[in-house]
Enzyme design. Structure first.
Site, mmCIF file in Angstrom:
data_model
loop_
_atom_site.group_PDB
_atom_site.id
_atom_site.type_symbol
_atom_site.label_atom_id
_atom_site.label_comp_id
_atom_site.label_asym_id
_atom_site.label_seq_id
_atom_site.Cartn_x
_atom_site.Cartn_y
_atom_site.Cartn_z
ATOM 1 N N ASP A 1 5.693 -25.459 -34.287
ATOM 2 C CA ASP A 1 5.443 -24.743 -35.541
ATOM 3 C C ASP A 1 6.708 -24.414 -36.319
ATOM 4 O O ASP A 1 6.725 -24.454 -37.548
ATOM 5 C CB ASP A 1 4.679 -23.444 -35.267
ATOM 6 C CG ASP A 1 5.517 -22.420 -34.511
ATOM 7 O OD1 ASP A 1 5.980 -22.730 -33.400
ATOM 8 O OD2 ASP A 1 5.719 -21.309 -35.043
ATOM 9 N N ASP B 1 10.792 -22.951 -32.364
ATOM 10 C CA ASP B 1 10.532 -22.904 -30.924
ATOM 11 C C ASP B 1 9.882 -24.205 -30.473
ATOM 12 O O ASP B 1 9.852 -25.185 -31.202
ATOM 13 C CB ASP B 1 9.669 -21.686 -30.581
ATOM 14 C CG ASP B 1 8.366 -21.669 -31.386
ATOM 15 O OD1 ASP B 1 7.940 -22.742 -31.861
ATOM 16 O OD2 ASP B 1 7.768 -20.585 -31.546
ATOM 17 N N TYR C 1 0.888 -15.443 -34.153
ATOM 18 C CA TYR C 1 -0.018 -15.899 -35.207
ATOM 19 C C TYR C 1 -1.372 -15.222 -35.066
ATOM 20 O O TYR C 1 -2.402 -15.883 -34.930
ATOM 21 C CB TYR C 1 -0.148 -17.427 -35.186
ATOM 22 C CG TYR C 1 1.122 -18.123 -35.606
ATOM 23 C CD1 TYR C 1 1.503 -18.169 -36.949
ATOM 24 C CD2 TYR C 1 1.957 -18.710 -34.669
ATOM 25 C CE1 TYR C 1 2.679 -18.790 -37.344
ATOM 26 C CE2 TYR C 1 3.137 -19.344 -35.050
ATOM 27 C CZ TYR C 1 3.486 -19.373 -36.389
ATOM 28 O OH TYR C 1 4.666 -19.990 -36.780
ATOM 29 N N GLU D 1 14.758 -19.076 -39.985
ATOM 30 C CA GLU D 1 13.880 -19.990 -39.249
ATOM 31 C C GLU D 1 13.012 -20.804 -40.203
ATOM 32 O O GLU D 1 12.354 -20.264 -41.085
ATOM 33 C CB GLU D 1 12.976 -19.210 -38.282
ATOM 34 C CG GLU D 1 12.173 -20.118 -37.370
ATOM 35 C CD GLU D 1 11.461 -19.364 -36.263
ATOM 36 O OE1 GLU D 1 11.060 -20.009 -35.269
ATOM 37 O OE2 GLU D 1 11.297 -18.127 -36.372
#
Length: 497
Positions: A87, A90, A239, A475
């Site tokens: 995603d 990571d 999430y 990120e």
């Protein structure tokens, strides 16, 4: 709200005459800078997805510092769940944001594919890398929908390359007894939207996507519940479905209706009753996207049955436009839409997609609407959209592109494991769970450029520290890029106010 530029795009009604408010930008940006190279940015925004790939990489992989990974994904459940995308920075596959990424890439291709040129094929490749995986998740085990691979809590304790993963590749699923209407309906939306992308170029694959979408949507409708409740700490706080699952049911049904034209889906939406009137659009809250998608029939086809969705879409636009009387959106002094401090650019790209797309509908029929006493013309939305796109690509107080590898000044220390660690070509032996933290803590630029990645972006003061540990700003994520593809294609094709 901080004013910043909105020039010659909102006409106010002053009976019996109309006159135009010309609000000059404090920075006079519209007249003092050359537009970025949108075509280059479009190409790089799609190339980024190669850096997020999980599974066995193909021979034409361009980001060569990545290698195959996650080749045993699904084995703990005796199924093949290889493929798909990590995603963000990571090494976890979260299907909820991945499906939204897929839906937005597909919507971009459907709305702007004719303007993409050779990038349309690259968009299809990016979509198919996700849909091949989502099909596995939906079809592997009857009565189950797999919704993720990789223990996020274990993964986040490590800083290692995806090629070296030794953290648990736990498999997560929803079922009739552990429902997940939100993730199921978003998966259905992704499969339905992508089925239209492949309808002409691969009819057999398109039919498989649509048939699977129908089954997954029925599962979402029949077994109600939030996947956050079923899976708890495996998906939260990463999430969580904070907005509930009703917005995904509306969104999924809207996409099934567009793919099938079956009134069953619009009748289902009506049965859910009225939805929220948000001023945001994201992987979590889909209402605004659903309203714009459904409004298409009202604006383009003059279908009065869809008039309520057109009104809801326009109410959303009024909450976004900076000089609308009902605006609830803040802007930085440099002109960036600012919604939330954590990964703000995800909201900017998603909302910019809706601005551009609704303006496109408006232009095709010379449609206008009102925000209070303000008459909104299509260029009001296009100018704001262009301002957001240009800001992200470097037209901002720091003159920094927030797309990695675009221009000479871009984030060099992004929060991304694979990008920040030596590639296998440089260091073949595994670094282990903790071995990468030395690289994480260094001030050196990342050795591998994740071309096209859009980071979380600057703070409310237009500041960006470029620190690897500042994940809220440094990120990247697939859903930030996916929503940006459409606006980039629009402006790359020479569309302007």
């Amino acid at each position: 709200m901080k004013s910043y530029l909105q020039a010659n795009t909102i006409t106010r009604m002053a009976s019996p005459f109309f006159f135009v408010f010309l609000l000059l930008s404090a920075l006079s940006l519209e007249n003092t800078y050359a537009s970025p190279n949108y075509r280059e940015a479009l190409s790089k925004s799609l190339l980024f997805f190669q850096g997020q790939r999980s599974g066995r990489l193909p021979g034409d992989q361009k980001l060569s510092w990545r290698s195959s990974s996650g080749l045993s994904d699904g084995s703990s459940a005796h199924v093949d769940l290889t493929g798909g995308y990590y995603d963000a920075g990571d090494n976890v596959k979260f299907n909820f944001p991945m499906a939204f990424t897929t839906t937005m890439l597909s919507w971009s291709s459907l709305e702007y594919g004719k303007k993409m040129g050779s990038e349309l094929q690259n968009s299809r490749v990016a979509i198919r890398w996700a849909t091949d995986y989502l099909l596995k998740c939906a079809r592997a085990t009857p009565g189950k929908l797999y919704v993720g691979v990789g223990d996020p809590n274990g993964d986040h304790k490590c800083w290692e390359r995806p090629e070296d993963m030794d953290t648990p590749r736990t498999v997560y699923s929803v079922s009739s007894s552990n429902p997940g209407s939100d993730v199921a309906a978003e998966t259905a939306a992704a499969l339905a939207a992508s089925s239209m992308v492949f309808r002409k170029v691969d009819p057999k694959y398109s039919r498989l996507l649509l048939a699977t979408a129908k089954k997954v949507m029925q599962f979402a409708i029949q077994y109600r519940g939030a996947y956050s409740d079923s899976l708890s700490s495996s998906v939260c706080p990463f999430y969580c479905s904070y907005s509930g699952y009703k917005d995904e049911l509306v969104w999924g049904a809207a996409w099934l209706h567009r793919a099938t034209n079956d009134p069953y889906y619009t009748n289902f939406i009506k049965s859910l009753g009225g939805g929220d009137q948000p001023d945001i659009f994201s992987w979590d809250n889909k209402y605004a996207g659903a309203y714009v998608l459904l409004s298409r029939r009202a604006v383009l086809n003059k279908d009065n049955n869809f008039e309520p969705y057109k009104q809801a879409a326009e109410n959303f636009m009024c909450k976004i436009l900076p000089n609308s009387p009902s605006s609830s959106t803040k802007y930085t002094k440099g002109g960036l839409m600012y919604k939330l401090p954590q990964s703000n650019l995800q909201y900017v790209t998603s909302i910019t997609f809706l601005l551009t797309t609704y303006a496109k509908y408006m232009k095709s029929t010379k449609h206008t609407f009102n925000c209070g006493n303000s008459l909104i013309v299509p260029n009001a939305l296009i100018n704001l959209s262009k301002r957001q796109v240009d800001y992200i690509l470097g037209v901002n107080p720091l003159k920094m592109s927030y797309m990695v590898g675009f221009s000479s000044n871009f984030p060099k220390r992004i929060h991304h494991r694979g990008s920040s660690l030596p590639s296998r070509a440089v260091r073949s032996n595994s670094l282990g769970c903790n071995g990468g933290f030395q690289s994480f803590r260094t001030q050196n630029p990342n050795p591998n450029i994740l071309t096209g990645a859009i980071v979380g972006g600057p703070n409310q003061n237009d500041e960006y520290p470029d620190q690897r540990d500042d994940y809220t700003r440094s990120e990247p994520a697939t859903y930030i890029n996916a929503a940006f593809v459409g606006p980039l294609a629009y402006f790359a094709a020479g569309r302007s106010p």
